[in-house]
Design a protein around this motif. Structure first.
Motif, PDB file in Angstrom:
ATOM      1  N   UNK A  28      50.100  39.483  58.661  1.00 45.74           N
ATOM      2  CA  UNK A  28      51.476  39.943  58.437  1.00 45.74           C
ATOM      3  C   UNK A  28      51.582  41.450  58.231  1.00 45.74           C
ATOM      4  N   UNK A  29      50.542  42.065  57.650  1.00 48.56           N
ATOM      5  CA  UNK A  29      50.661  43.454  57.216  1.00 48.56           C
ATOM      6  C   UNK A  29      49.603  44.342  57.859  1.00 48.56           C
ATOM      7  N   UNK A  30      49.879  45.644  57.814  1.00 49.15           N
ATOM      8  CA  UNK A  30      48.887  46.649  58.216  1.00 49.15           C
ATOM      9  C   UNK A  30      47.696  46.553  57.274  1.00 49.15           C
ATOM     10  N   UNK A  31      46.507  46.957  57.767  1.00 45.48           N
ATOM     11  CA  UNK A  31      45.264  46.637  57.073  1.00 45.48           C
ATOM     12  C   UNK A  31      45.232  47.170  55.643  1.00 45.48           C
ATOM     13  N   UNK A  32      45.698  48.408  55.388  1.00 40.84           N
ATOM     14  CA  UNK A  32      45.657  48.948  54.024  1.00 40.84           C
ATOM     15  C   UNK A  32      46.566  48.161  53.090  1.00 40.84           C
ATOM     16  N   UNK A  33      47.780  47.850  53.562  1.00 47.31           N
ATOM     17  CA  UNK A  33      48.707  47.051  52.759  1.00 47.31           C
ATOM     18  C   UNK A  33      48.156  45.651  52.537  1.00 47.31           C
ATOM     19  N   UNK A  34      47.554  45.088  53.581  1.00 48.19           N
ATOM     20  CA  UNK A  34      47.001  43.738  53.480  1.00 48.19           C
ATOM     21  C   UNK A  34      45.877  43.673  52.451  1.00 48.19           C
ATOM     22  N   UNK A  35      45.011  44.691  52.436  1.00 56.98           N
ATOM     23  CA  UNK A  35      43.910  44.710  51.468  1.00 56.98           C
ATOM     24  C   UNK A  35      44.459  44.767  50.046  1.00 56.98           C
ATOM     25  N   UNK A  36      45.462  45.622  49.812  1.00 57.47           N
ATOM     26  CA  UNK A  36      46.051  45.726  48.474  1.00 57.47           C
ATOM     27  C   UNK A  36      46.651  44.395  48.031  1.00 57.47           C
ATOM     28  N   UNK A  37      47.369  43.740  48.941  1.00 57.03           N
ATOM     29  CA  UNK A  37      47.975  42.454  48.591  1.00 57.03           C
ATOM     30  C   UNK A  37      46.902  41.389  48.369  1.00 57.03           C
ATOM     31  N   UNK A  38      45.853  41.417  49.193  1.00 52.68           N
ATOM     32  CA  UNK A  38      44.793  40.419  49.066  1.00 52.68           C
ATOM     33  C   UNK A  38      44.087  40.525  47.718  1.00 52.68           C
ATOM     34  N   UNK A  39      43.968  41.746  47.210  1.00 50.68           N
ATOM     35  CA  UNK A  39      43.238  41.952  45.962  1.00 50.68           C
ATOM     36  C   UNK A  39      44.111  41.785  44.726  1.00 50.68           C
ATOM     37  N   UNK A  40      45.431  41.652  44.917  1.00 47.52           N
ATOM     38  CA  UNK A  40      46.316  41.577  43.752  1.00 47.52           C
ATOM     39  C   UNK A  40      47.277  40.388  43.775  1.00 47.52           C
ATOM     40  N   UNK A  41      47.522  39.813  44.958  1.00 45.63           N
ATOM     41  CA  UNK A  41      48.564  38.787  45.066  1.00 45.63           C
ATOM     42  C   UNK A  41      48.043  37.525  45.742  1.00 45.63           C
ATOM     43  N   UNK A  42      46.812  37.140  45.407  1.00 44.47           N
ATOM     44  CA  UNK A  42      46.219  35.965  46.049  1.00 44.47           C
ATOM     45  C   UNK A  42      46.530  34.671  45.302  1.00 44.47           C
ATOM     46  N   UNK A  43      47.271  34.768  44.199  1.00 39.82           N
ATOM     47  CA  UNK A  43      47.645  33.566  43.460  1.00 39.82           C
ATOM     48  C   UNK A  43      46.519  32.977  42.642  1.00 39.82           C
ATOM     49  N   UNK A  44      45.570  33.797  42.219  1.00 40.17           N
ATOM     50  CA  UNK A  44      44.470  33.318  41.388  1.00 40.17           C
ATOM     51  C   UNK A  44      44.499  34.067  40.057  1.00 40.17           C
ATOM     52  N   UNK A  45      43.918  33.489  39.001  1.00 36.64           N
ATOM     53  CA  UNK A  45      43.886  34.188  37.699  1.00 36.64           C
ATOM     54  C   UNK A  45      42.821  35.284  37.703  1.00 36.64           C
ATOM     55  N   UNK A  46      43.238  36.530  37.820  1.00 38.45           N
ATOM     56  CA  UNK A  46      42.296  37.640  37.934  1.00 38.45           C
ATOM     57  C   UNK A  46      41.620  37.980  36.602  1.00 38.45           C
ATOM     58  N   UNK A  47      42.185  37.531  35.479  1.00 39.20           N
ATOM     59  CA  UNK A  47      41.701  37.964  34.168  1.00 39.20           C
ATOM     60  C   UNK A  47      40.581  37.084  33.625  1.00 39.20           C
ATOM     61  N   UNK A  48      40.195  36.035  34.320  1.00 38.54           N
ATOM     62  CA  UNK A  48      39.202  35.101  33.789  1.00 38.54           C
ATOM     63  C   UNK A  48      37.774  35.559  34.107  1.00 38.54           C
ATOM     64  N   UNK A  49      36.808  34.781  33.584  1.00 36.52           N
ATOM     65  CA  UNK A  49      35.402  35.063  33.840  1.00 36.52           C
ATOM     66  C   UNK A  49      34.997  34.475  35.192  1.00 36.52           C
ATOM     67  N   UNK A  50      34.114  35.168  35.890  1.00 39.82           N
ATOM     68  CA  UNK A  50      33.665  34.711  37.204  1.00 39.82           C
ATOM     69  C   UNK A  50      32.848  33.429  37.074  1.00 39.82           C
TER      70      UNK A  50
END
Length: 468
Positions: free
Chosen positions: A341-363
């Protein structure tokens, strides 16, 4: 001027700007049509033909100002500092009658003043090899070479001879003293102009080299140590490197289409010509592009490595038949659609921040591998290269090795890229020594240089090849 533009392009290339031969030709045509009378138009013509991306405008403007500075020397340093008055007419007669006694450059200094030398600085610099300067400390050496090229080492003797001729013509002593001061001042100002020009050229070369050195430093700097500003600068570097890989892949593709010599068939064919191999038979290469599935750990310690891996893969996605991307911390989120859907730079930013997963948890790698096997295992087949980007630190959760082995059983290859040094792979909560047993290849990948080497190898090897 053509040679000066070519030298300027060399500076741009040293600074990391990509300029093709065709673009140099376009620049020469544009300058020929625009002319040199207006420096602003001249700058615009070069910028329009040589610069591709807005983020390169700053480097272009800086190098342009440094390299072409001779065209805009301060007016006060170019005009005579005093009026020669009535002596001017006698001076012209003496110079005309004693033509062989004075060099052309000395006559130009007296009759035309410093503006005539402004336009000669670039040409004189070219003749003495100013573009070959390697270190800023060489600026004084090249300044002396330019002064000798103008013949300035002879001007004092010519000044003394001129004053004697004028004295013989009856020019008053006061006028002779004023003329001597005038000539001395012009020589001093011209010496300053020449040295300033050499210094500016040295700064231009130094800036170009510094830009190249900064690029090399970024390539070798660890992902975890990158600042926000450096991440922005790395985007341009990644785009350039991705283009280089695409160009190399296109060249390999063209060579592959030609095929290679089939010696047996060629010899059989030669029987029809009395044993002479007049007609070559080529083996044609059958190619089918491989598939990529990549799992990127987006926890804080691996975030930058995942960012640039995603950027590179989707800049090179035409080299693969399919690229599916997932990000995870302790849950899995597919981000393939972002890149559709998006240009590569925008897509990377969205992929790393808006993937619908809990980013604050432990790996939790074990949980992620289990979830992948339950929901997405059909994405892996014998043409798939399965890539994991992560440090293998599982926070003492169950490692889930059996799920990674299940993926390996279906995939063509399993490759793990770890942004930590090998010395830390058995330290603390790291499970890398256990995960490595279920991978076909494990690489240390701490900086962009190592990541680029991997992606380059990946582009070469993912295509299944055969000869027919």
């Amino acid at each position: 001027m053509q040679e000066h533009i070519v030298q300027f392009v060399q500076l741009l290339r040293q600074a990391g700007l990509r300029v093709s031969t065709a673009e140099i030709v376009d620049a020469l045509v544009a300058v020929e049509r625009a002319g040199l009378s207006d420096k602003g138009v001249f700058r615009a013509a070069l910028k329009a033909t040589l610069v591709k991306r807005p983020e390169e405008f700053g480097d272009f403007d800086t190098l342009f100002d440094l390299y072409f500075s001779a065209f805009d020397a301060p007016v006060e340093s170019l005009t005579p500092v005093a009026d020669l008055g009535e002596t001017a007419e006698v001076l012209s007669q003496v110079l005309s009658e004693a033509d062989g006694a004075f060099s052309a450059s000395f006559r130009k200094l007296l009759l035309e003043g410093l503006p005539a030398f402004s336009a000669l600085l670039l040409e004189t610099g070219r003749r003495v090899g100013l573009a070959g300067m390697r270190y800023p400390l060489q600026a004084r050496h090249f300044g002396r070479k330019m002064r000798r090229e103008f013949g300035m080492d002879l001007w004092q003797d010519q000044t003394d001879h001129l004053l004697k001729l004028l004295e013989a013509r009856g020019v008053p002593a006061s006028d002779l003293a004023g003329l001597e001061r005038e000539i001395g001042e012009r020589i001093r100002l011209l010496s300053e102009m020449i040295q300033n020009h050499a210094d500016r050229q040295a700064r231009a070369l130094h800036r170009a080299d510094r830009s190249r050195d900064m690029r090399d430093e970024l390539l070798q700097k660890g992902f975890g140590a990158l600042t926000a500003h450096e991440i922005q600068a790395m985007r341009r570097v990644v785009q350039e490197l991705a283009k280089k890989i695409r160009d190399e892949a296109a060249l390999r593709e063209r060579r592959a289409r030609k095929g290679r010599l089939d010696i047996k068939r060629t010899l059989r064919k030669s029987l029809a010509y009395g044993g002479l191999p007049l007609e070559a038979v080529l083996k044609k290469r059958k190619r089918s592009k491989g598939r990529i599935v990549v799992l990127c750990d987006v926890s804080q310690s691996v975030w930058n490595a995942s960012r640039f891996m995603l950027h590179l893969l989707y800049s090179l996605q035409d080299q693969f038949s399919k690229v599916r991307s997932f990000v995870f911390v302790d849950q899995l989120g597919e981000v393939t659609a972002c890149f559709e859907r998006y240009e590569v730079n925008t897509a990377v930013d969205k992929a790393l921040r808006e993937a619908g997963i809990p980013y604050h948890r432990y790996t939790d790698y074990g949980s992620v591998f289990r979830e992948f096997c339950e929901r997405h295992i059909e994405a892996v087949n014998r043409r798939t290269t399965f890539i994991v980007i992560g440090d293998g630190r599982n926070n003492f959760f169950l490692p889930g090795e059996e799920y990674l082995e299940r993926i390996r059983a279906r995939a063509r290859r399993v490759i793990w890229l770890n942004p930590e040094g090998r010395g830390f792979w058995k330290v603390g909560d790291s499970m890398m020594h256990r995960y490595a047993k279920h991978c076909d290849e494990v690489r240390e990948c701490r900086n962009l240089e190592q990541l680029m080497a991997f992606v380059n190898d990946l582009a070469r090897s993912t295509s299944a090849r055969g000869w027919a």
